[in-house]
Write a protein that holds these residues in place. Structure first.
Motif, short mmCIF file in Angstrom:
data_model
loop_
_atom_site.label_atom_id
_atom_site.label_comp_id
_atom_site.label_asym_id
_atom_site.label_seq_id
_atom_site.Cartn_x
_atom_site.Cartn_y
_atom_site.Cartn_z
N UNK A 38 0.82 -1.22 0.00
CA UNK A 38 0.00 0.00 0.00
C UNK A 38 0.85 1.26 0.00
N UNK A 39 2.08 1.15 -0.46
CA UNK A 39 2.97 2.29 -0.45
C UNK A 39 2.44 3.43 -1.31
N UNK A 40 1.95 3.11 -2.49
CA UNK A 40 1.42 4.14 -3.38
C UNK A 40 0.19 4.80 -2.77
N UNK A 41 -0.66 4.03 -2.10
CA UNK A 41 -1.83 4.60 -1.44
C UNK A 41 -1.42 5.53 -0.30
N UNK A 72 3.44 11.99 -11.55
CA UNK A 72 4.89 12.14 -11.71
C UNK A 72 5.58 12.23 -10.34
N UNK A 73 4.99 12.99 -9.44
CA UNK A 73 5.60 13.13 -8.10
C UNK A 73 5.51 11.83 -7.31
N UNK A 74 4.41 11.11 -7.48
CA UNK A 74 4.28 9.81 -6.80
C UNK A 74 5.34 8.84 -7.30
N UNK A 75 5.57 8.83 -8.60
CA UNK A 75 6.60 7.95 -9.16
C UNK A 75 7.98 8.35 -8.66
N UNK A 76 8.22 9.66 -8.56
CA UNK A 76 9.52 10.14 -8.07
C UNK A 76 9.75 9.71 -6.62
N UNK A 93 10.57 5.97 -6.50
CA UNK A 93 11.96 5.72 -6.88
C UNK A 93 12.89 6.12 -5.75
N UNK A 94 12.62 7.25 -5.11
CA UNK A 94 13.45 7.71 -4.00
C UNK A 94 13.43 6.72 -2.85
N UNK A 95 12.24 6.25 -2.48
CA UNK A 95 12.13 5.29 -1.39
C UNK A 95 12.81 3.97 -1.74
N UNK A 97 6.29 11.06 4.20
CA UNK A 97 7.38 10.56 3.35
C UNK A 97 8.63 10.31 4.18
N UNK A 98 8.91 11.19 5.13
CA UNK A 98 10.07 11.00 6.01
C UNK A 98 9.91 9.73 6.85
N UNK A 99 8.70 9.53 7.39
CA UNK A 99 8.44 8.33 8.17
C UNK A 99 8.59 7.06 7.35
N UNK A 100 8.09 7.09 6.12
CA UNK A 100 8.23 5.92 5.25
C UNK A 100 9.69 5.66 4.90
N UNK A 101 10.44 6.72 4.63
CA UNK A 101 11.85 6.57 4.30
C UNK A 101 12.62 5.99 5.49
#
Length: 209
Positions: free
Chosen positions: A106-109, A120-124, A127-129, A183-187
């Protein structure tokens, strides 16, 4: 879709030319075929008989161990083997309970829920994660031998717990900082997973058993 089909086609073609495992052939009593495969694998003129003998002895040892131990070692383990079971199986179970499958599925969600709506930002971000996870897997592989298994596993679990708290609070509050915090928490979660529970759940059982 085209790239997926190409991969499947390559695998199908490879199956037609890939030889059987020499060990599997010997285990099935097909020693001559196993010898032929070994002769194809090793350089011309190489004596494969010692290799074939090692395979036969290894199969005999494995068979003797399986028949000699039986299920009693599982249902009525000795204190030493009980600790081995707890360490090996417990590490594998802990990896499943830490939530990595749910995060990845469920990362994308989660990224979308954080407030990032652009594809585009979601894909970026994905890739970053992914890059963060890859980098910290390499780091974890180096640290496991230097720092030891136990400290890294504990640090990994504590870090993942804190990271999930950050993600949960950020998604619950929905403030202006929610996107960055999520995003920081996921990273952080993927980084802590990759230095401990990720490789550790495969490494420790293989060493214990």
């Amino acid at each position: 879709a085209a790239s997926d089909a190409a991969v499947v086609l390559i695998l199908l073609v490879s199956c037609g030319v890939m030889p059987e495992s020499p060990r599997w052939l010997v285990a099935k009593g097909r020693n001559e075929e196993g010898r032929e495969i070994l002769q194809r694998i090793y350089p011309a003129g190489f004596n494969v008989e010692p290799v074939l003998q090692d395979i036969e002895e290894s199969i005999d040892r494995d068979s003797a161990a399986e028949n000699g131990v039986g299920w009693s070692v599982i249902f009525h383990p000795s204190p030493a083997f009980r600790r081995m079971l707890l360490a090996g199986c417990g590490t594998a179970v802990a990896q499943q309970f830490c939530g990595i499958d749910g995060i990845q599925y469920y990362l994308l969600d989660l990224i979308e829920e954080s407030g990032i709506e652009s594809d585009e930002k979601q894909s970026l971000v994905l890739v970053l994660l992914g890059m963060i996870k890859l980098i910290f897997i390499v780091v974890g592989g180096k640290l496991f031998d230097k720092r030891g298994r136990r400290p890294l596993l504990f640090a990994s679990q504590l870090g993942m717990s804190g990271s999930l708290v950050i993600v949960g609070v950020a998604l619950l509050i929905h403030s202006g900082l929610s996107t960055g915090a999520t995003i920081t928490g996921l990273a952080l979660y993927l980084a802590f997973f990759s230095i401990g529970m990720g490789p550790g759940a495969w490494l420790i059982p293989s060493e214990v058993f």
